[in-house]
Scaffold this motif. Structure first.
Motif, short mmCIF file in Angstrom:
data_model
loop_
_atom_site.label_atom_id
_atom_site.label_comp_id
_atom_site.label_asym_id
_atom_site.label_seq_id
_atom_site.Cartn_x
_atom_site.Cartn_y
_atom_site.Cartn_z
N ARG A 78 -25.14 5.55 102.34
CA ARG A 78 -24.06 5.60 101.40
C ARG A 78 -23.55 3.87 101.30
O ARG A 78 -23.18 3.01 100.89
CB ARG A 78 -22.47 6.47 101.20
CG ARG A 78 -22.98 7.93 100.84
CD ARG A 78 -22.21 8.86 100.56
NE ARG A 78 -21.07 8.51 100.55
CZ ARG A 78 -19.73 8.71 100.16
NH1 ARG A 78 -19.81 10.02 101.40
NH2 ARG A 78 -18.82 8.73 99.54
N VAL A 79 -23.16 3.80 102.64
CA VAL A 79 -22.82 2.39 102.64
C VAL A 79 -23.84 1.08 102.08
O VAL A 79 -22.71 0.63 101.75
CB VAL A 79 -22.24 1.87 104.17
CG1 VAL A 79 -21.57 1.06 104.04
CG2 VAL A 79 -21.73 3.32 104.88
N VAL A 80 -24.82 1.39 103.24
CA VAL A 80 -25.38 0.47 103.26
C VAL A 80 -25.96 -0.07 101.39
O VAL A 80 -26.19 -1.35 101.10
CB VAL A 80 -27.27 0.72 103.52
CG1 VAL A 80 -28.63 -0.08 103.18
CG2 VAL A 80 -27.00 0.82 105.13
N ARG A 81 -26.05 1.17 100.96
CA ARG A 81 -26.41 1.14 99.11
C ARG A 81 -24.40 0.24 98.74
O ARG A 81 -25.53 -0.65 97.90
CB ARG A 81 -26.52 2.15 98.71
CG ARG A 81 -28.21 2.59 98.87
CD ARG A 81 -27.85 4.48 98.35
NE ARG A 81 -29.44 4.43 98.49
CZ ARG A 81 -30.58 4.05 97.92
NH1 ARG A 81 -30.31 3.98 96.69
NH2 ARG A 81 -32.00 5.65 98.35
N ALA A 82 -23.91 0.44 99.03
CA ALA A 82 -22.74 -0.03 98.31
C ALA A 82 -23.04 -1.45 98.24
O ALA A 82 -22.39 -2.04 98.64
CB ALA A 82 -21.78 0.14 98.54
N ASN A 83 -23.51 -1.72 99.88
CA ASN A 83 -23.42 -3.56 100.08
C ASN A 83 -24.87 -4.20 99.41
O ASN A 83 -25.13 -5.62 99.80
CB ASN A 83 -23.35 -3.62 101.48
CG ASN A 83 -21.65 -2.89 101.76
OD1 ASN A 83 -20.74 -3.87 101.53
ND2 ASN A 83 -21.22 -1.89 102.91
N GLY A 84 -25.85 -3.17 99.46
CA GLY A 84 -26.98 -4.44 99.27
C GLY A 84 -28.21 -3.64 100.32
O GLY A 84 -27.50 -3.31 101.07
N LEU A 85 -28.94 -4.09 99.92
CA LEU A 85 -30.82 -3.10 101.10
C LEU A 85 -31.11 -4.26 102.34
O LEU A 85 -32.18 -4.50 102.14
CB LEU A 85 -31.53 -2.53 99.25
CG LEU A 85 -31.39 -1.36 99.00
CD1 LEU A 85 -32.58 -1.29 98.29
CD2 LEU A 85 -30.72 -0.75 100.24
N ALA A 86 -30.72 -5.45 102.25
CA ALA A 86 -30.87 -6.02 102.52
C ALA A 86 -30.97 -6.12 103.90
O ALA A 86 -30.58 -5.55 104.64
CB ALA A 86 -30.80 -8.00 102.36
N ASP A 87 -31.32 -6.75 105.15
CA ASP A 87 -31.39 -6.40 106.38
C ASP A 87 -29.42 -6.53 106.77
O ASP A 87 -29.08 -7.90 106.66
CB ASP A 87 -31.53 -8.15 107.00
CG ASP A 87 -33.42 -7.58 106.98
OD1 ASP A 87 -34.07 -7.07 106.57
OD2 ASP A 87 -34.42 -8.84 107.55
N GLN A 88 -29.38 -5.36 107.73
CA GLN A 88 -28.09 -5.00 107.78
C GLN A 88 -28.25 -4.22 108.94
O GLN A 88 -28.99 -4.77 109.49
CB GLN A 88 -27.27 -3.96 106.71
CG GLN A 88 -27.07 -4.79 105.50
CD GLN A 88 -27.09 -4.08 104.79
OE1 GLN A 88 -25.82 -3.11 104.36
NE2 GLN A 88 -27.24 -4.09 103.52
N MET A 89 -26.55 -5.00 109.42
CA MET A 89 -26.19 -3.85 110.71
C MET A 89 -25.22 -3.30 110.41
O MET A 89 -24.04 -3.86 110.26
CB MET A 89 -26.23 -5.85 111.89
CG MET A 89 -25.73 -5.23 112.74
SD MET A 89 -25.03 -6.90 114.33
CE MET A 89 -23.27 -7.14 113.48
N VAL A 90 -25.26 -1.90 110.88
CA VAL A 90 -24.88 -0.91 110.65
C VAL A 90 -24.01 -0.83 111.94
O VAL A 90 -24.49 -0.42 113.17
CB VAL A 90 -25.11 0.41 109.54
CG1 VAL A 90 -24.27 1.43 109.76
CG2 VAL A 90 -26.36 -0.24 108.29
N TYR A 91 -21.96 -0.72 111.61
CA TYR A 91 -21.78 -0.28 113.36
C TYR A 91 -20.69 0.91 112.27
O TYR A 91 -20.17 0.82 111.46
CB TYR A 91 -20.33 -1.91 113.13
CG TYR A 91 -19.08 -1.02 113.62
CD1 TYR A 91 -19.58 -1.98 115.29
CD2 TYR A 91 -18.45 -0.76 113.74
CE1 TYR A 91 -18.68 -1.41 116.13
CE2 TYR A 91 -17.34 -0.37 113.93
CZ TYR A 91 -17.73 -0.97 116.27
OH TYR A 91 -16.40 -0.52 116.92
N MET A 92 -21.28 1.71 113.80
CA MET A 92 -20.19 2.52 113.42
C MET A 92 -19.43 2.66 114.47
O MET A 92 -19.52 2.50 115.02
CB MET A 92 -21.49 4.76 113.27
CG MET A 92 -22.25 4.12 112.89
SD MET A 92 -23.85 3.69 112.88
CE MET A 92 -24.23 5.98 113.51
#
Ligand SMILES: Cc1ncc(COP(=O)(O)O)c(C=O)c1O
Length: 282
Positions: A78-92
């Motif tokens: 959900r968060v990734v889609r809301a922010n676009g699909l490029a290379d990301q670093m997810v912090y939980m």
């Protein structure tokens, strides 16, 4: 650029609108844990391993895991889609929740769950081609470094020490033996053999630790987990550091002293190529 969107306790919000109460135990005590997962083209790299480590960290401090693995993946998506699909670093981050301030665990409290994402900024090619510099320092952190705790003051001070010396990382030693850097695991290469400190309470077992085990096995590079003295580190042919955001980097000076021949070495080159192949296979 549009504002980042975060997921706080199941609700998608613009970053500037996400709020936690001041009595959140993450804020008051650093009573919580976190994870960082790299995503390439929107796909988590070693996601299952990261979520397993998240579960271990939660269990170690007695916070119930708010989600199953598939629920975590759905929330991350959900968060990734809301922010676009490029290379990301997810912090939980999961903290014990909000309660009147008292040290021992409160009863009937809901964990606070935050998921946010930032662009994944990998080191510049120059860092891999020329290698990076590090400094050493005594490891003054607590004795539960296997928990990915948000209580990161020891790591913050180590990273600041590195920053003040204008280098990439601070490599820590406890009682004369290598532990890890402020936010990376450390690898020592001698005569074509790789060694790293054991996976115990003195280091965070990086998700790249498991990946390095797999890459070394596939490439028939001997790898051993054992205590490593300062002399072994300074006498190495190659020293490497690994983390989700650094991937794998060659260290060419430590405390101003040259490592090996002062250039990124052949074992680094092979393992880095293996790392990129693993990413490409995602
Ligand atoms: C203290 C510490 N050790 C090791 C690592 C490397 O772990 P990973 O490979 O999962 O990024 C990190 C990552 O941030 C870290 O903070």
């Amino acid at each position: 650029m549009s504002e980042a969107v975060v997921l706080l306790n199941g609700e998608l919000l613009p970053l500037s609108e996400a709020r936690i109460p001041v009595l959140d135990r993450g804020f008051i005590f650093g009573d919580g844990i976190y994870e960082v997962i790299p995503l390439y083209n929107g796909k988590p790299f070693r996601g299952a391993q990261h979520l397993a480590r998240l579960a271990r960290s939660l269990a170690a401090i007695g916070i119930p895991n708010p989600y199953t693995e598939s629920e975590w993946l759905a929330q991350i998506d959900r968060v990734v889609r809301a922010n676009g699909l490029a290379d990301q670093m997810v912090y939980m981050q999961v903290t014990r929740g909000v309660a009147r301030r008292a040290h021992a665990f409160p009863k009937d409290v809901q964990p606070t769950v935050l998921i946010m994402t930032n662009p994944l900024v990998l080191p510049p090619a120059q860092a891999r081609e020329q290698g990076v510099a590090c400094v050493t320092m005594e490891d003054r952190r607590w004795l539960n470094c296997q928990i990915k705790s948000v209580s990161l003051l020891g790591n913050v001070l180590a990273a600041q020490y590195a920053a003040e010396h204008g280098v990439t990382e601070a490599i820590q030693f406890r009682d004369g033996y290598l532990t890890e850097a402020s936010s990376s695991n450390v690898w020592v290469v001698r005569n074509g053999r790789v060694a790293a400190p054991p996976k115990d309470n003195l280091i965070l077992e990086g998700i790249r630790y498991g990946l390095m085990e797999e890459l070394c096995a596939a490439m028939e590079i001997p790898l051993e987990a054992r205590r490593l003295s300062r002399e072994e580190v300074f006498g190495a042919d190659e020293v490497l550091i690994s983390s989700a955001t650094k991937e794998l980097l060659p260290v060419v000076t430590i405390d101003g002293r040259t490592v090996g021949d002062g250039k990124p070495g052949p074992v680094f080159a092979r393992l880095y190529a293996g790392y990129q192949a693993a990413k490409a296979a995602l």
